[in-house]
Write an enzyme that holds these catalytic residues in place. Sequence first.
Site, PDB file in Angstrom:
ATOM      1  N   GLU A 173       0.889  -1.166   0.000  1.00  0.00           N
ATOM      2  CA  GLU A 173       0.000   0.000   0.000  1.00  0.00           C
ATOM      3  C   GLU A 173       0.920   1.207   0.000  1.00  0.00           C
ATOM      4  O   GLU A 173       1.705   1.388   0.933  1.00  0.00           O
ATOM      5  CB  GLU A 173      -0.917  -0.013   1.230  1.00  0.00           C
ATOM      6  CG  GLU A 173      -1.857  -1.215   1.280  1.00  0.00           C
ATOM      7  CD  GLU A 173      -2.770  -1.338   0.066  1.00  0.00           C
ATOM      8  OE1 GLU A 173      -3.013  -0.316  -0.615  1.00  0.00           O
ATOM      9  OE2 GLU A 173      -3.218  -2.459  -0.229  1.00  0.00           O
ATOM     10  N   CYS A 207      -1.181   9.040   3.592  1.00  0.00           N
ATOM     11  CA  CYS A 207      -1.219   8.655   2.182  1.00  0.00           C
ATOM     12  C   CYS A 207      -2.501   9.148   1.534  1.00  0.00           C
ATOM     13  O   CYS A 207      -2.560   9.374   0.340  1.00  0.00           O
ATOM     14  CB  CYS A 207      -1.111   7.147   2.061  1.00  0.00           C
ATOM     15  SG  CYS A 207      -2.254   6.342   3.164  1.00  0.00           S
TER      16      CYS A 207
END
Length: 549
Positions: A298, A332
């Site tokens: 990720e 993120c």
Amino acid sequence: MTSPRVSVTGNLRVPDPFNEPARDFAPGSPEAAELLKEIDRIRGQVRELPHVIAGERLPLGGPSDVVTPHDHGHLLGHFSPAGPHEVTAAIEAALRARPAWSRTPWWDRTAIFLRAADLVTGKYRAELLATTMLGQSKTFHQADIDINELADFFRYNASFAAQIYDTQPRSAAGAWNQMDHRPLEGFVLAITPFNFTAIAGNLPSTPALMGNVVVWKPSEKSALSSDVVMRVFEEAGLPPGVINLVHGSGGEVAAVAQQSEHLAGITFTGSTAVFRQLWKSTAANIDRYRSYPRLVGETGGKNAVVAHPSADPEALVTALVRGAFEYQGQKCSAASRTYIPRSLWKSVEEPLVATTANLRVGDVTQHETFVGAVIDGASARRLERAIERGRSLDSHELLAGGSTRTEEGWFVDPTIFRTTDPDAITMSEEYFGPLLSVYVYEDDEWERTLQLVDRTSDYALCCSIFAGDRRAIAQGLDVLRDAGGMTYVNDKPTGASIGQQSFGGSRGSGTNDKTGSPLALQRWITGRFIKETFSPAVDWTYPYMGRRG
Ligand code: NAD
């Protein structure tokens, strides 16, 4: 470690998971007072942060300093980066633990992580909050949602594991088909980022919950809170060797792990460039491995907030301020580019710029602080260069922020650029800091703007659509279908809740394995089908062959 005996009979049910509620931490509240006391205690120590291999702590002391980002002269601890010897020892410890752990009944494994959840929200809560605030520069609220999420991961993953184990094939008369949800053969390498204590705890524990053994390399920038997470695992009853923590350089740890024929998988969260490098170096070693290693990553994002002329300007301003600047933009999922129609910009510009300019940047242990320090000096310098670049471009106008102060802490003021160039680097590159780029489009160009959002960056993590008009929402969801693994309507792109919005993105943002859902657990098992026949055939001929003889 001896194999535990099965002492329970029954199709056990895992307790219903729930999301740990956020607390206020208002000035003078009991929870704030308790936490400030704990902060004082941690601030008064210099901790030695050991590797934990087969339950042994080694070595004590070391040359790498852990400091407070908003007061970088303040030493919190130190560690010694692992070399090949420690990494090899961690792999061997994991492999020794594997036979017993992989045979431990799933409910015993699950109970360990459910107990860990209660330790996180009980005995260790204040310590986890304080180390996350001091070591990673999170405000009260940001630390609170992070630590709650760690408990949420443990509770929801327990329930997801039970759902997976419940999945069994159908059987025809005369046979019983079974699915053995086996752990992977070998060990899993977990490499975690600095920005969430929850992610740091989730990455090694998810494969472990599914019966795997793990070498965990936390970020050197969150070594303080990772040390507490490891103690939670141990106190919850995780047997020695199941998760082995080694501090140090990710590149060096990975290089040793990738030489082992027993590497069964890598679970990584961090930047896109590092994950691509890990993928390539794993591929380069492919002939060594007993199995194809599972690669789960990720990674980065360049998350867009796109507003339609029918959007609510106040909701948009709030989403941009929180989405872009909370935790200094170091999520993120942070909003980092926004597309606003000219008609709406008239009512958005002033409150957005004024609110941003007035955000308090500073020491996160002060209640008024909204923005702490970025994680380290390298990050502050990188962001300073990005701001200089923006200033130097004719297509860019600085609307707010633009300065950095690094003498005491690594502070970067929340910064907004407006650009007339929708393809500018500020609209496509992840900066991972408090930088927001605004592109104002003409009101009649909504559909073209959606196409622009879709094609401008290599990432596809999160996006937000702000609109009152249903047709516009439907168009946004359609055009941006591949542009984000998480799409929010009239909400900021940050703040996913485990069990509610499962996390991950595709394209350059990762393998989209949906952290916070059963899909993420599925990657750490490898099924074995078993068919048992109750009355085996004893005649090899078939009726179509007719009678013989
Ligand atoms: P990073 O890539 O610098 O570091 C992440 C981890 O990788 C650390 O443990 C680090 O030591 C290790 N590492 C560094 N170089 C390595 C190498 N060559 N080989 C192996 N490991 C190496 O990232 P970071 O600064 O800790 O975190 C920020 C990044 O993480 C951002 O790009 C952000 O978008 C991303 N992130 C993504 C998600 C998500 O769910 N998509 C969540 C959090 C953070």
